[in-house]
Design a protein around this motif. Structure first.
Motif, mmCIF file in Angstrom:
data_model
loop_
_atom_site.group_PDB
_atom_site.id
_atom_site.type_symbol
_atom_site.label_atom_id
_atom_site.label_comp_id
_atom_site.label_asym_id
_atom_site.label_seq_id
_atom_site.Cartn_x
_atom_site.Cartn_y
_atom_site.Cartn_z
ATOM 1 N N UNK A 1 45.853 65.588 -22.567
ATOM 2 C CA UNK A 1 46.333 65.709 -23.928
ATOM 3 C C UNK A 1 47.725 65.681 -24.062
ATOM 4 N N UNK A 2 48.262 64.751 -25.139
ATOM 5 C CA UNK A 2 49.771 64.744 -25.408
ATOM 6 C C UNK A 2 50.372 66.067 -25.705
ATOM 7 N N UNK A 3 49.628 66.627 -26.609
ATOM 8 C CA UNK A 3 50.039 68.118 -26.932
ATOM 9 C C UNK A 3 49.160 69.147 -26.855
ATOM 10 N N UNK A 4 49.520 70.304 -26.672
ATOM 11 C CA UNK A 4 48.440 71.433 -26.455
ATOM 12 C C UNK A 4 48.385 72.140 -27.920
ATOM 13 N N UNK A 5 48.886 71.789 -28.922
ATOM 14 C CA UNK A 5 48.705 72.518 -30.262
ATOM 15 C C UNK A 5 47.363 72.259 -30.988
ATOM 16 N N UNK A 6 46.586 71.533 -30.491
ATOM 17 C CA UNK A 6 45.245 70.912 -31.231
ATOM 18 C C UNK A 6 45.102 69.851 -31.870
ATOM 19 N N UNK A 7 46.394 69.241 -31.961
ATOM 20 C CA UNK A 7 46.520 67.831 -32.434
ATOM 21 C C UNK A 7 45.450 66.898 -31.996
ATOM 22 N N UNK A 8 45.505 67.074 -30.599
ATOM 23 C CA UNK A 8 44.356 66.381 -29.979
ATOM 24 C C UNK A 8 43.311 67.414 -29.605
ATOM 25 N N UNK A 9 42.289 67.133 -29.322
ATOM 26 C CA UNK A 9 41.431 68.324 -28.872
ATOM 27 C C UNK A 9 39.900 67.503 -28.121
ATOM 28 N N UNK A 10 39.291 68.627 -27.321
ATOM 29 C CA UNK A 10 38.394 68.034 -26.568
ATOM 30 C C UNK A 10 37.269 69.042 -26.863
ATOM 31 N N UNK A 11 36.152 68.667 -27.331
ATOM 32 C CA UNK A 11 35.047 69.690 -27.649
ATOM 33 C C UNK A 11 33.902 69.518 -26.730
ATOM 34 N N UNK A 12 33.518 70.814 -26.128
ATOM 35 C CA UNK A 12 32.513 70.859 -25.015
ATOM 36 C C UNK A 12 31.278 71.252 -25.775
ATOM 37 N N UNK A 13 30.411 70.280 -25.825
ATOM 38 C CA UNK A 13 28.818 70.676 -26.438
ATOM 39 C C UNK A 13 27.993 70.301 -25.048
ATOM 40 N N UNK B 1 40.643 63.058 -14.183
ATOM 41 C CA UNK B 1 41.429 63.936 -14.924
ATOM 42 C C UNK B 1 41.526 63.759 -16.429
ATOM 43 N N UNK B 2 41.950 65.056 -16.999
ATOM 44 C CA UNK B 2 42.152 64.899 -18.738
ATOM 45 C C UNK B 2 43.538 65.166 -18.884
ATOM 46 N N UNK C 1 41.987 67.102 -12.580
ATOM 47 C CA UNK C 1 43.242 67.614 -13.227
ATOM 48 C C UNK C 1 43.127 68.026 -14.650
ATOM 49 N N UNK C 2 44.124 68.779 -15.169
ATOM 50 C CA UNK C 2 44.097 69.019 -16.644
ATOM 51 C C UNK C 2 45.780 69.141 -16.891
ATOM 52 N N UNK C 3 46.069 68.108 -17.880
ATOM 53 C CA UNK C 3 47.490 68.121 -18.300
ATOM 54 C C UNK C 3 47.576 68.258 -19.694
ATOM 55 N N UNK C 4 48.346 69.261 -20.274
ATOM 56 C CA UNK C 4 48.585 69.437 -21.638
ATOM 57 C C UNK C 4 49.880 69.611 -21.966
ATOM 58 N N UNK C 5 50.352 68.848 -22.902
ATOM 59 C CA UNK C 5 51.633 68.718 -23.319
ATOM 60 C C UNK C 5 52.619 68.498 -22.161
#
Length: 211
Positions: free
Chosen positions: A115-127, A112-113, A135-139
């Motif tokens: 992120x504490x917030x969904x406003x871009x404060x944390x981020x995942x970059x897909x290269x 699972x992934x 699973x994916x939990x955002x905010x």
């Protein structure tokens, strides 16, 4: 077995496997680095859901090995972690503070992934062109199965906290296979009651119509 604790630096210079067998359920480090070619064989694993934490701070980290088993990885503070391995862990990669995680080409995460917030404060970059996760939990919200990120087909799913190329895919739960006994009363998954109609019919697998 690796069982040190406290905010330390962890540096991999040779092939090594770390098996987490922890008393307090977690390991804390300020940073870790596995940038040498041979570090691609490094493995951080746990069979009991333990957690590796990169604590608050701004030291960036690079890891070319993998996470396996059921180990969790928490990234905190203002730092960037670049992952290069195809991790098979069923655990969760969690970001808080201003943490950023970059998946290099060929890298992936199966668990699972979060992120504490969904406003871009944390981020995942897909290269890496994208990947499928459990699973994916955002905010604090667990998102429904689908595609999320810059290349998501639905505009609402193009989240600012997922950058780069491709999408994070949440696959739907695996379908269960039921055994139907054509009304004999021994079907699995509670199907028998629904199947015990008068004049039961079976589906035609080629046409999709009842036969």
């Amino acid at each position: 077995v690796f069982a040190a604790s406290g905010a330390k630096d962890m540096i991999f210079e040779k092939d090594i496997t770390l098996v987490f067998d922890l008393v307090d359920g977690e390991q804390k480090f300020a940073a870790f680095s596995a940038e040498r070619d041979n570090s691609a064989n490094c493995e951080i694993t746990s069979s009991t859901g333990q957690t590796l934490k990169l604590t608050n701070g701004s030291a960036d980290s690079v890891y070319r090995g993998i996470f396996s088993g059921n180990v969790n990885f928490d990234v905190m503070g203002d730092k960037t972690v670049t992952l290069h391995g195809k991790s098979t862990t069923t655990g969760t990669l969690a970001l808080s503070g201003e943490a950023k995680v970059v998946f290099a080409a060929g890298a992936s995460w199966r668990g699972g992934l979060s992120l504490e917030k969904g406003d871009g404060t944390q981020s995942i970059t897909l290269n890496n062109g994208g990947m499928t996760v459990s699973s994916l939990v955002v905010g604090g919200e667990k998102l429904a199965p689908g595609h999320y990120g810059p290349d998501a087909p639905v505009e609402a799913n193009r989240l600012s906290c997922i950058k780069g190329n491709g999408t994070v895919v949440i696959a739907p739960a695996s379908a269960e296979t039921a055994v139907w006994d054509a009304g004999g009363g021994t079907s699995s998954l509670g199907v028998s009651d629904a199947a015990n109609w008068s004049g039961d019919r079976t589906p035609d697998c080629e046409t999709g119509l009842d036969s």
